[in-house]
Design an enzyme around this catalytic site. Structure first.
Site, mmCIF file in Angstrom:
data_model
loop_
_atom_site.group_PDB
_atom_site.id
_atom_site.type_symbol
_atom_site.label_atom_id
_atom_site.label_comp_id
_atom_site.label_asym_id
_atom_site.label_seq_id
_atom_site.Cartn_x
_atom_site.Cartn_y
_atom_site.Cartn_z
ATOM 1 N N ASP A 95 0.812 -1.226 0.000
ATOM 2 C CA ASP A 95 0.000 0.000 0.000
ATOM 3 C C ASP A 95 0.840 1.268 0.000
ATOM 4 O OD1 ASP A 95 0.652 -0.618 2.855
ATOM 5 O OD2 ASP A 95 -0.475 1.228 3.197
ATOM 6 N N ASP A 137 5.617 0.378 3.316
ATOM 7 C CA ASP A 137 5.840 -0.856 4.079
ATOM 8 C C ASP A 137 5.686 -2.055 3.147
ATOM 9 O OD1 ASP A 137 3.130 -1.032 3.640
ATOM 10 O OD2 ASP A 137 2.563 -0.475 5.682
ATOM 11 N N TYR A 148 -6.187 0.296 8.459
ATOM 12 C CA TYR A 148 -7.213 0.420 7.417
ATOM 13 C C TYR A 148 -8.553 -0.121 7.883
ATOM 14 C CZ TYR A 148 -3.460 1.820 4.321
ATOM 15 O OH TYR A 148 -2.402 2.498 3.755
ATOM 16 N N GLU A 202 5.843 9.678 3.071
ATOM 17 C CA GLU A 202 5.483 8.337 2.605
ATOM 18 C C GLU A 202 4.551 8.431 1.396
ATOM 19 O OE1 GLU A 202 4.260 4.002 4.416
ATOM 20 O OE2 GLU A 202 3.480 5.780 5.418
#
Length: 443
Positions: free
Chosen positions: A25, A28, A180, A420
């Site tokens: 995603d 990571d 999530y 990120e």
């Protein structure tokens, strides 16, 4: 991307299934299927509505990126109606380790929900992704398109039959939350899935579903939200397209709400408004700011196109706005992202002279396996993470999390909120950037 290698080649093994492929995603090494499905939906929507603005090469690349996602999503629903797969990888052990994906030695546990466990949000989003992709592939790959559509229909049936959020399942909650969880509930994904199936099939069954559930599912109240968790804004704009094209009066209430969303972008209108930073960025307090900017920019630009193609203008009470007024708002967002901002920082890696050099991304920050073949463990990885050295592998084209509400930006990889990149920031921007690349003199 020459510095990446294969990874996760045994994913799904603990559940005796093949879950190899797909996308991590963000920075990571976990595969969260909920945001991955939203990413696929937005890549598909980019092809459907903005493919005409793409070069043949760019269009082909976008379909390739989409198919990498949909091939994987087909695996996640391959055991329906009995089982739907949720995620691969354990978030906390993964986040406790800074490793290249090629070196992963953290648990690659796959998680699933078995019927009758609820999964309306997850299944609804996957159904939307597969249905949208079926439209995107209809001309070039009709057999594949039919496969996607048939599986989308089956996946939506599971979503509607087993109502509830996927994170309500105890075995899933600890795996996916707080990263999530579907904090916005599941009803928006049911409408989102039905809207894309209506678009893909033309079936009146989905028209009736959208009409009958509009009020009870809360469409009228969350229309300024759009992203991986909340789909209401996208539902309204997508359905408005059919009203513009075919004047389907039963769906007019959705268009009316979409119009409210568009009017909210102009400070001079009455009613609720979207927020902007002092530097002009569409802003909503979330983990990574540009996810909101990207998703809303897509909706605004798509709606402007619907207005233009139907020779209409936006009505906001006594005020009228031409489609180009909406496009200028989006153009300002694009310019801001690419460097016209108080920090003079391009938030797209590799674009311009000043862009984030310490991107919060494991594979980008650690020497490539092609350069250093021996494995780098967690401790070595954390030493790299905390260093001031720029990332050795440039993640060209990735848009990162972006600035704060005061337009400031902390460009350290230790500050994940700012540096990120995520798939769901970048996917909506594919269509947006395609439009302005095709219209370079727009102002």
């Amino acid at each position: 991307m020459s510095w990446r290698g294969d990874s996760g080649l045994k994913d799904g093994e603990n559940l005796n299934t093949d879950l190899v492929g797909g996308y991590y995603d963000a920075g990571d090494n976990v595969k969260f299927h909920f945001p991955m499905a939203f990413t696929a939906t937005m890549l598909a929507w980019s092809s459907v509505d903005f493919g005409c603005y793409m070069s043949e090469n760019d269009f082909t690349h976008n379909l390739g990126a989409l198919k990498w996602a949909t091939n994987y999503l087909l695996k996640t629903v391959s055991q329906l109606p009995q089982r739907i797969f949720v995620q691969v990888g354990e978030a906390q052990p993964d986040h406790d380790c800074w490793e290249r994906p090629e070196d992963m030695d953290t648990p690659r546990t796959a998680f699933a929900i078995d019927a009758p466990g609820p999964a309306s949000d997850l299944a609804g989003e996957i159904a939307a992704a597969l249905a949208a992709a079926s439209i995107a592939f209809k001309q070039s790959q009709p057999t594949y398109s039919n496969l996607l559509l048939n599986k989308a229909i089956q996946t939506f049936q599971y979503a509607d039959m087993h109502r509830g959020s996927y994170s309500d399942n105890p075995n899933v909650y600890n795996a996916t939350c707080p990263f999530y969880c579907s904090n916005n509930g599941y009803k928006d994904e049911l409408l989102w899935g039905a809207a894309w199936l209506r678009r893909a099939t033309g079936s009146d069954n989905y028209l009736e579903y959208l009409v009958n559930n509009r009020e009870t599912f809360g469409v009228d109240y969350n229309y300024l939200d759009f992203g991986w968790d909340s789909k209401f804004g996208g539902v309204d704009v997508l359905i408005a397209k059919e009203v513009f094209e075919k004047n389907v009066s039963a769906l007019t209430p959705y268009k009316d709400i979409a119009e409210k969303t568009m009017c909210a972008t102009f400070p001079e209108t009455a009613g609720p408004h979207m927020s902007y930073t002092p530097g002009g960025l569409l802003y909503k307090p979330v983990g990574s700011q540009l996810q909101t900017t990207a998703a809303l920019s897509f909706l605004i630009l798509a709606y402007a196109d619907y207005l233009s193609k139907s020779s209409q203008q936006l009505s906001c009470g006594n005020l009228k706005f031409q489609p180009d007024s909406l496009r200028r708002i989006v153009k300002r967002q694009v310019d801001y992202i690419l460097g016209d901002n108080p920090m003079h920082m391009s938030y797209m890696v590799g674009y311009g002279d000043q862009y984030p050099r310490q991107v919060h991304h494991r594979g980008s920050s650690i020497p490539s396996v092609k350069v250093q073949s021996s494995a780098l463990g967690c401790i070595q990885g954390w030493n790299i993470f905390h260093s001031d050295n720029p990332n050795p592998n440039i993640l060209v084209g990735a848009v990162v999390g972006g600035p704060n509400v005061d337009d400031t930006f902390i460009g350290k990889r230790t500050n994940a909120t700012d540096t990120e990149p995520t798939t769901y920031i970048n996917a909506p921007l594919v269509g947006v950037f395609a439009y302005f690349r095709s219209n370079p003199n727009f102002s």
